[in-house]
Design a protein around this motif. Structure first.
Motif, PDB file in Angstrom:
ATOM      1  N   GLN A  75     -12.821  -7.175   0.842  1.00 19.44           N
ATOM      2  CA  GLN A  75     -11.509  -7.324   0.204  1.00 19.44           C
ATOM      3  C   GLN A  75     -10.946  -6.018  -0.353  1.00 19.44           C
ATOM      4  O   GLN A  75      -9.834  -5.997  -0.865  1.00 19.44           O
ATOM      5  N   THR A  76     -11.713  -4.925  -0.218  1.00 28.76           N
ATOM      6  CA  THR A  76     -11.161  -3.618  -0.579  1.00 28.76           C
ATOM      7  C   THR A  76     -10.272  -3.091   0.540  1.00 28.76           C
ATOM      8  O   THR A  76      -9.549  -2.118   0.362  1.00 28.76           O
ATOM      9  N   VAL A  77     -10.345  -3.746   1.712  1.00 28.54           N
ATOM     10  CA  VAL A  77      -9.508  -3.341   2.853  1.00 28.54           C
ATOM     11  C   VAL A  77      -8.121  -3.953   2.701  1.00 28.54           C
ATOM     12  O   VAL A  77      -7.984  -5.141   2.409  1.00 28.54           O
ATOM     13  N   GLN A  78      -7.106  -3.147   2.887  1.00 35.85           N
ATOM     14  CA  GLN A  78      -5.728  -3.622   2.774  1.00 35.85           C
ATOM     15  C   GLN A  78      -5.471  -4.764   3.752  1.00 35.85           C
ATOM     16  O   GLN A  78      -5.762  -4.660   4.940  1.00 35.85           O
ATOM     17  N   GLY A  79      -4.948  -5.865   3.243  1.00 36.42           N
ATOM     18  CA  GLY A  79      -4.614  -6.998   4.094  1.00 36.42           C
ATOM     19  C   GLY A  79      -5.722  -8.019   4.245  1.00 36.42           C
ATOM     20  O   GLY A  79      -5.525  -9.061   4.881  1.00 36.42           O
ATOM     21  N   GLY A  81      -7.892 -10.732   2.481  1.00 36.57           N
ATOM     22  CA  GLY A  81      -8.040 -11.557   1.296  1.00 36.57           C
ATOM     23  C   GLY A  81      -9.312 -12.373   1.368  1.00 36.57           C
ATOM     24  O   GLY A  81     -10.136 -12.207   2.274  1.00 36.57           O
ATOM     25  N   LEU A 119      -6.091  -5.929  12.480  1.00 36.70           N
ATOM     26  CA  LEU A 119      -6.793  -6.054  11.204  1.00 36.70           C
ATOM     27  C   LEU A 119      -8.255  -5.641  11.352  1.00 36.70           C
ATOM     28  O   LEU A 119      -8.823  -4.992  10.466  1.00 36.70           O
ATOM     29  N   ARG A 122      -8.479  -1.976  11.177  1.00 39.48           N
ATOM     30  CA  ARG A 122      -8.332  -1.497   9.802  1.00 39.48           C
ATOM     31  C   ARG A 122      -9.628  -1.676   9.022  1.00 39.48           C
ATOM     32  O   ARG A 122     -10.031  -0.809   8.247  1.00 39.48           O
ATOM     33  N   GLU A 126     -11.419   1.572   7.567  1.00 39.76           N
ATOM     34  CA  GLU A 126     -11.475   1.755   6.118  1.00 39.76           C
ATOM     35  C   GLU A 126     -12.887   1.625   5.552  1.00 39.76           C
ATOM     36  O   GLU A 126     -13.191   2.211   4.504  1.00 39.76           O
TER      37      GLU A 126
END
Length: 208
Positions: A75-79, A81, A119, A122, A126
């Protein structure tokens, strides 16, 4: 914050379970594979991640601290949840997730419901800089690094060897998940193997 619960399962639904702890029923969200393993009336122990927002408080339950930590780091990755994180942990153990990130295996991450290629890319990008922290959460899984590394240098070396072995097997046409599992099993019986040795041992595992 609640970090751990020990109680009795009194009900299970598609997304949640109610755990009775001393007469208080706690609604716990969990991955489907975790909920499917619950039996009404059985005692369970769960690591808990408490999510607090302005309009709600939710408890997410995990069978181990490693899964709870992986849930957090995802959840530290943008987008990403809670829903995406649970979906990923539904199809990948923390150890498998770690290996997928190290090997940049987007296909494995995309197997999670609702996670597309963009996603997944990402997540892999990340978390590349955080794989050491993720590896440290996999002590109860097959990841060699989590059990043997005592400092960052050996961990990084072992990560590279495993990732190279998985990548080589993938290029040979083996499924990414099968390749990671074979490499993990092979690595358990070897002491700091090189890439070629690990690949040969993993091929024997795949043939078996």
């Amino acid at each position: 914050m609640i970090g751990r619960l020990k109680g009795t399962v009194i009900s299970v639904s598609e997304d949640t379970a109610i755990i009775d702890v001393g007469g208080v029923g706690y609604e716990i969200y969990a991955a489907a594979r975790v909920l499917q393993g619950f039996q009404i009336g059985e005692d369970v122990v769960l690591s808990i991640e408490t999510l607090v927002r302005e309009d709600l408080i939710r408890l997410f339950g995990f069978p181990s601290e490693s899964e709870r930590a992986a849930f957090r780091i995802l959840q530290t990755v943008q987008g990403v949840g809670a829903k995406h994180a649970l979906g990923i942990l539904q199809v990948l153990t923390p150890a498998e997730l770690y290996d997928a990130i190290a090997a940049e295996d987007l296909t494995a991450v995309c197997r999670a419901h609702g996670v597309g290629k963009k996603l997944a890319q990402r997540i892999v990008t990340e978390l590349q800089s955080k794989v050491g922290a993720l590896a440290a959460t996999t002590g109860d899984g097959p990841t060699l690094v989590a059990r043997r590394a005592v400092d960052d240098a050996p961990a990084d070396q072992a990560v590279g060897v495993r990732a190279d072995a998985v990548s080589a097997l993938s290029h040979l046409g083996y499924d990414g998940v099968d390749a990671r599992r074979a490499v993990a099993r092979a690595a358990e019986g070897l002491d700091s193997p090189g890439v070629e040795v690990l690949i040969k041992a993993a091929l024997k595992e795949l043939a078996a």
